[in-house]
Scaffold this motif. Structure first.
Motif, mmCIF file in Angstrom:
data_model
loop_
_atom_site.group_PDB
_atom_site.id
_atom_site.type_symbol
_atom_site.label_atom_id
_atom_site.label_comp_id
_atom_site.label_asym_id
_atom_site.label_seq_id
_atom_site.Cartn_x
_atom_site.Cartn_y
_atom_site.Cartn_z
ATOM 1 N N PRO A 151 0.791 -1.234 0.000
ATOM 2 C CA PRO A 151 0.000 0.000 0.000
ATOM 3 C C PRO A 151 0.824 1.286 0.000
ATOM 4 O O PRO A 151 0.271 2.374 0.012
ATOM 5 C CB PRO A 151 -0.825 -0.115 1.287
ATOM 6 C CG PRO A 151 -0.072 -1.054 2.160
ATOM 7 C CD PRO A 151 0.747 -1.945 1.284
ATOM 8 N N SER A 152 2.153 1.169 -0.038
ATOM 9 C CA SER A 152 2.988 2.379 -0.110
ATOM 10 C C SER A 152 4.240 2.089 -0.926
ATOM 11 O O SER A 152 4.679 0.927 -1.029
ATOM 12 C CB SER A 152 3.407 2.831 1.295
ATOM 13 O OG SER A 152 4.371 1.942 1.816
ATOM 14 N N ALA A 153 4.830 3.161 -1.453
ATOM 15 C CA ALA A 153 6.070 3.017 -2.221
ATOM 16 C C ALA A 153 7.184 2.486 -1.310
ATOM 17 O O ALA A 153 7.938 1.579 -1.700
ATOM 18 C CB ALA A 153 6.472 4.361 -2.816
ATOM 19 N N ALA A 154 7.262 3.035 -0.110
ATOM 20 C CA ALA A 154 8.325 2.606 0.803
ATOM 21 C C ALA A 154 8.193 1.120 1.128
ATOM 22 O O ALA A 154 9.203 0.397 1.198
ATOM 23 C CB ALA A 154 8.276 3.439 2.081
ATOM 24 N N GLY A 155 6.957 0.655 1.297
ATOM 25 C CA GLY A 155 6.731 -0.768 1.585
ATOM 26 C C GLY A 155 7.220 -1.659 0.448
ATOM 27 O O GLY A 155 7.814 -2.718 0.675
ATOM 28 N N ALA A 156 6.993 -1.219 -0.787
ATOM 29 C CA ALA A 156 7.431 -2.021 -1.943
ATOM 30 C C ALA A 156 8.952 -2.050 -2.038
ATOM 31 O O ALA A 156 9.556 -3.059 -2.429
ATOM 32 C CB ALA A 156 6.821 -1.451 -3.227
#
Ligand code: NAD
Length: 307
Positions: free
Chosen positions: A54-59
């Motif tokens: 659900p977030s760029a940082a998570g990916a």
């Protein structure tokens, strides 16, 4: 080097191109973790066998390679400057910007990332959604030889990478290429409209030019596939083409090189963009020209005011 997994590829931007490119990576055995603010785009990646966050940082967390396939440099910069993303990006990672971005912005971002031990490779593509689907994109890579070689295997399922030069070189040649493609498409639209008005058959116009010296990717691909059948669905937004044209003419201006024809084309494409609105496909410029809207525009001063 941080705790990264070489099969883990983060993929940010799962639109017309990114969705198809990410799917090629999944099929090649990569652990693709994607992010796009559009939920249906994230779901499509999950259905294709990837994972969505659900977030760029998570990916990005834990990835060896971070691929960007985003609308423009403003979005690329916003992501790479987001504090959560800055924290997720670790020394040893490589960011590959496959968007058609502004080469000057790319150089600045590369310097900032390099200071943290993170390589940036610009790797914009040509070949459209059909090339993305088939994994036959032309990939114009910019970066150090080592950085480009290091990402060649990740890029290979999406197309053929070719190193153009140092960081920013890929984005520069991509913008220049698209300015040429846009000029060809507009010129072809004008010739096509004249041929139709003269009473020529649409397919005869295109096939004859394709056997003669006026041919281009517009006459060989865009007209037969999207303009003659009037589907206007190439999958490349008119607004994105205009963005690339402005990148190329802006680059020329910054370098002190004249781009008089390019500026004229930008004026006409801007008028088409304003008339056709968001969501228009690049190929709709042919309909816009055929229906006389371009003629109305040329009577206004803006198109003639090229520097
Ligand atoms: P698109 O608009 O279909 O996809 C862009 C995606 O980026 C969208 O899904 C959007 O939701 C997503 N996005 C926006 N902000 C985001 C963010 N902060 N984080 C993550 N995702 C975000 O565009 P496209 O046609 O796929 O083109 C992508 C890039 O590739 C552009 O730079 C374009 O100029 C270039 N390009 C497109 C084509 C083509 O034929 N469509 C061909 C070559 C190059």
């Amino acid at each position: 080097m941080s705790d990264t997994n070489t099969r883990h590829v983060a993929f940010l931007g799962l639109g017309n191109m990114g969705a198809r490119m990410a799917r090629r990576l999944v099929d090649a055995g990569h652990d693709v973790v994607g992010f796009d603010p559009v939920e249906s785009a994230r779901n499509a990646l999950t259905e294709a066998g990837g994972r969505a966050e659900p977030s760029a940082a998570g990916a990005i967390t834990g990835a060896a390679t971070v691929i960007l396939m985003l609308p423009n440099s403003a979005v690329v910069e916003a992501i790479l400057e987001d504090p959560a993303v800055v924290a997720a990006l670790q020394p040893g990672m490589t960011v590959v910007d496959m968007s058609s971005s502004d080469p000057m912005s790319t150089r600045r971002l590369a310097d900032r990332l390099a200071a943290r031990g993170i390589a940036l490779v610009d790797a914009p593509v040509s070949g459209g959604v059909s090339g993305a689907e088939a994994g036959t994109l032309t990939i114009m890579a910019g970066g150090s030889v080592d950085a480009v070689v290091a990402v060649e295997k990740v890029l290979a399922p999406m197309g053929t990478p070719r190193r153009i030069g140092d960081c920013g070189a890929g984005h520069a040649i991509k913008a220049i290429n698209n300015l040429l493609a846009a000029v060809h498409l507009l010129a072809t639209a004008e010739g096509y409209a004249a041929g139709l008005r003269f009473g020529l058959d649409p397919e005869v116009i295109v096939s004859t030019i394709n056997a003669a010296s006026g041919r281009s990717a517009s006459t060989e691909i865009k007209f037969p596939k999207f303009v003659v059948p009037e589907t206007y669905d190439s999958g490349f937004a008119l607004a994105l083409m205009l963005k690339d044209m402005r990148t190329a003419t802006g680059l020329a201006a910054e370098l002190g090189v004249p781009a008089v024809l390019g500026e004229c084309a930008v004026g006409l494409w801007s008028a088409a963009d304003a008339d056709l609105g968001p969501g228009a496909d690049q190929t709709e410029i042919a309909r816009w020209v055929r229906d006389g809207s371009a003629r109305a525009t040329t009577s206004s001063a803006s198109v003639h005011q090229a520097p």
